[in-house]
Design a protein around this motif. Sequence first.
Motif, PDB file in Angstrom:
ATOM      1  N   VAL A 149     -40.604  52.583  66.575  1.00 34.39           N
ATOM      2  CA  VAL A 149     -40.106  51.297  65.852  1.00 34.39           C
ATOM      3  C   VAL A 149     -38.755  51.239  65.486  1.00 34.39           C
ATOM      4  N   LEU A 150     -38.156  52.146  65.196  1.00 35.11           N
ATOM      5  CA  LEU A 150     -36.790  51.948  65.153  1.00 35.11           C
ATOM      6  C   LEU A 150     -36.087  51.546  66.162  1.00 35.11           C
ATOM      7  N   GLY A 151     -36.345  52.166  67.321  1.00 33.24           N
ATOM      8  CA  GLY A 151     -35.735  52.000  68.434  1.00 33.24           C
ATOM      9  C   GLY A 151     -35.998  50.736  69.012  1.00 33.24           C
ATOM     10  N   THR A 152     -37.200  50.044  68.763  1.00 36.72           N
ATOM     11  CA  THR A 152     -37.615  48.813  68.984  1.00 36.72           C
ATOM     12  C   THR A 152     -36.671  47.606  68.164  1.00 36.72           C
ATOM     13  N   VAL A 153     -36.333  47.995  67.064  1.00 37.36           N
ATOM     14  CA  VAL A 153     -35.454  47.127  66.070  1.00 37.36           C
ATOM     15  C   VAL A 153     -34.079  47.303  66.795  1.00 37.36           C
ATOM     16  N   PHE A 154     -33.657  48.476  67.036  1.00 41.62           N
ATOM     17  CA  PHE A 154     -32.497  48.652  67.673  1.00 41.62           C
ATOM     18  C   PHE A 154     -31.932  48.035  69.029  1.00 41.62           C
ATOM     19  N   TYR A 155     -33.272  47.997  69.895  1.00 47.50           N
ATOM     20  CA  TYR A 155     -33.122  47.297  71.123  1.00 47.50           C
ATOM     21  C   TYR A 155     -32.937  45.792  70.725  1.00 47.50           C
ATOM     22  N   VAL A 156     -33.842  45.183  70.161  1.00 49.94           N
ATOM     23  CA  VAL A 156     -33.902  43.744  69.876  1.00 49.94           C
ATOM     24  C   VAL A 156     -32.244  43.008  69.148  1.00 49.94           C
ATOM     25  N   VAL A 157     -31.772  44.211  68.315  1.00 52.02           N
ATOM     26  CA  VAL A 157     -30.405  43.904  67.728  1.00 52.02           C
ATOM     27  C   VAL A 157     -29.450  43.893  69.010  1.00 52.02           C
ATOM     28  N   LEU A 160     -29.835  43.689  72.143  1.00 47.43           N
ATOM     29  CA  LEU A 160     -30.171  42.750  73.223  1.00 47.43           C
ATOM     30  C   LEU A 160     -29.187  41.871  73.760  1.00 47.43           C
ATOM     31  N   PRO A 161     -28.553  41.028  72.989  1.00 46.50           N
ATOM     32  CA  PRO A 161     -27.460  40.102  73.502  1.00 46.50           C
ATOM     33  C   PRO A 161     -26.392  41.128  74.102  1.00 46.50           C
ATOM     34  N   PHE A 162     -26.052  42.064  73.523  1.00 47.26           N
ATOM     35  CA  PHE A 162     -25.050  42.912  74.126  1.00 47.26           C
ATOM     36  C   PHE A 162     -25.474  43.664  75.428  1.00 47.26           C
ATOM     37  N   SER A 163     -26.624  43.821  75.351  1.00 45.79           N
ATOM     38  CA  SER A 163     -27.324  44.848  76.726  1.00 45.79           C
ATOM     39  C   SER A 163     -27.341  43.612  77.864  1.00 45.79           C
ATOM     40  N   LEU A 164     -27.846  42.394  77.382  1.00 45.33           N
ATOM     41  CA  LEU A 164     -27.593  41.323  78.670  1.00 45.33           C
ATOM     42  C   LEU A 164     -26.319  41.017  79.065  1.00 45.33           C
ATOM     43  N   ALA A 165     -25.538  40.854  78.122  1.00 43.66           N
ATOM     44  CA  ALA A 165     -24.083  40.688  78.643  1.00 43.66           C
ATOM     45  C   ALA A 165     -23.546  41.757  79.417  1.00 43.66           C
ATOM     46  N   GLY A 166     -23.860  42.996  78.982  1.00 44.49           N
ATOM     47  CA  GLY A 166     -23.511  44.185  79.936  1.00 44.49           C
ATOM     48  C   GLY A 166     -24.099  44.392  81.113  1.00 44.49           C
ATOM     49  N   GLY A 167     -25.328  43.995  81.276  1.00 41.21           N
ATOM     50  CA  GLY A 167     -26.080  44.104  82.239  1.00 41.21           C
ATOM     51  C   GLY A 167     -27.224  45.254  82.371  1.00 41.21           C
ATOM     52  N   ASN A 168     -27.356  45.834  81.207  1.00 39.92           N
ATOM     53  CA  ASN A 168     -28.146  47.095  81.201  1.00 39.92           C
ATOM     54  C   ASN A 168     -29.073  47.157  80.225  1.00 39.92           C
ATOM     55  N   ALA A 169     -29.675  45.838  80.097  1.00 35.81           N
ATOM     56  CA  ALA A 169     -31.150  45.440  79.107  1.00 35.81           C
ATOM     57  C   ALA A 169     -32.163  46.374  79.738  1.00 35.81           C
ATOM     58  N   LEU A 170     -32.522  46.602  80.950  1.00 34.35           N
ATOM     59  CA  LEU A 170     -33.543  47.489  81.231  1.00 34.35           C
ATOM     60  C   LEU A 170     -33.353  48.853  80.635  1.00 34.35           C
ATOM     61  N   GLU A 171     -32.175  49.355  81.069  1.00 38.56           N
ATOM     62  CA  GLU A 171     -31.833  50.674  80.709  1.00 38.56           C
ATOM     63  C   GLU A 171     -31.870  50.949  79.291  1.00 38.56           C
ATOM     64  N   ALA A 172     -31.465  50.026  78.428  1.00 37.59           N
ATOM     65  CA  ALA A 172     -31.622  50.277  77.000  1.00 37.59           C
ATOM     66  C   ALA A 172     -33.041  50.185  76.267  1.00 37.59           C
ATOM     67  N   GLY A 173     -33.990  49.176  77.102  1.00 33.38           N
ATOM     68  CA  GLY A 173     -35.319  49.042  76.965  1.00 33.38           C
ATOM     69  C   GLY A 173     -35.988  50.532  77.172  1.00 33.38           C
ATOM     70  N   GLU A 174     -35.758  50.916  78.231  1.00 39.54           N
ATOM     71  CA  GLU A 174     -36.324  52.192  78.717  1.00 39.54           C
ATOM     72  C   GLU A 174     -35.708  53.292  77.708  1.00 39.54           C
ATOM     73  N   THR A 175     -34.791  53.328  77.144  1.00 38.09           N
ATOM     74  CA  THR A 175     -34.338  54.631  76.386  1.00 38.09           C
ATOM     75  C   THR A 175     -34.640  54.402  75.128  1.00 38.09           C
ATOM     76  N   LEU A 176     -34.571  53.289  74.525  1.00 36.75           N
ATOM     77  CA  LEU A 176     -34.939  53.098  72.909  1.00 36.75           C
ATOM     78  C   LEU A 176     -36.416  52.599  72.607  1.00 36.75           C
ATOM     79  N   VAL A 177     -37.038  52.036  73.576  1.00 37.77           N
ATOM     80  CA  VAL A 177     -38.181  51.768  73.335  1.00 37.77           C
ATOM     81  C   VAL A 177     -39.530  52.535  74.189  1.00 37.77           C
TER      82      VAL A 177
END
Length: 117
Positions: free
Chosen positions: A61-69, A71-88
């Motif tokens: 649950v906390l990883g999901t919250v952190f991922y959503v928060v 997400l704009p930075f991950s999308l800008a950096g191009g690593n949204a999939l890696e962040a989702g894999e690690t955090l959620v």
Amino acid sequence: MRNTLKHLSNQCHRIGLALSMALVLLMPQMAYSQAVEEDPSAVAMAGDLILARPLLLATTVLGTVFYVVSLPFSLAGGNALEAGETLVVGPAKATFIRCLGCTRSGYKKEVATFDEN
């Protein structure tokens, strides 16, 4: 009072949205799970049920919250999939796709046999 209820409603809506996003990310991973060949003891199962699963659920649950928060930075950096894999997805697999008491994620598949005798 009215503003407080509206704020609480918005918070519940956001949490529900985040959890539904986590489930959508988790579904494709279920198809790729490996069979687990472990034989945990009763003590390991009890410890997993009482301690590990609630902590892993909170981590998911906390990883999901952190991922959503993030997400704009991950999308800008191009690593949204890696962040989702690690955090959620990682914590969710450890929470939901693991036999009780096992240490590795994956389903424990039993082979059914049919005897005609």
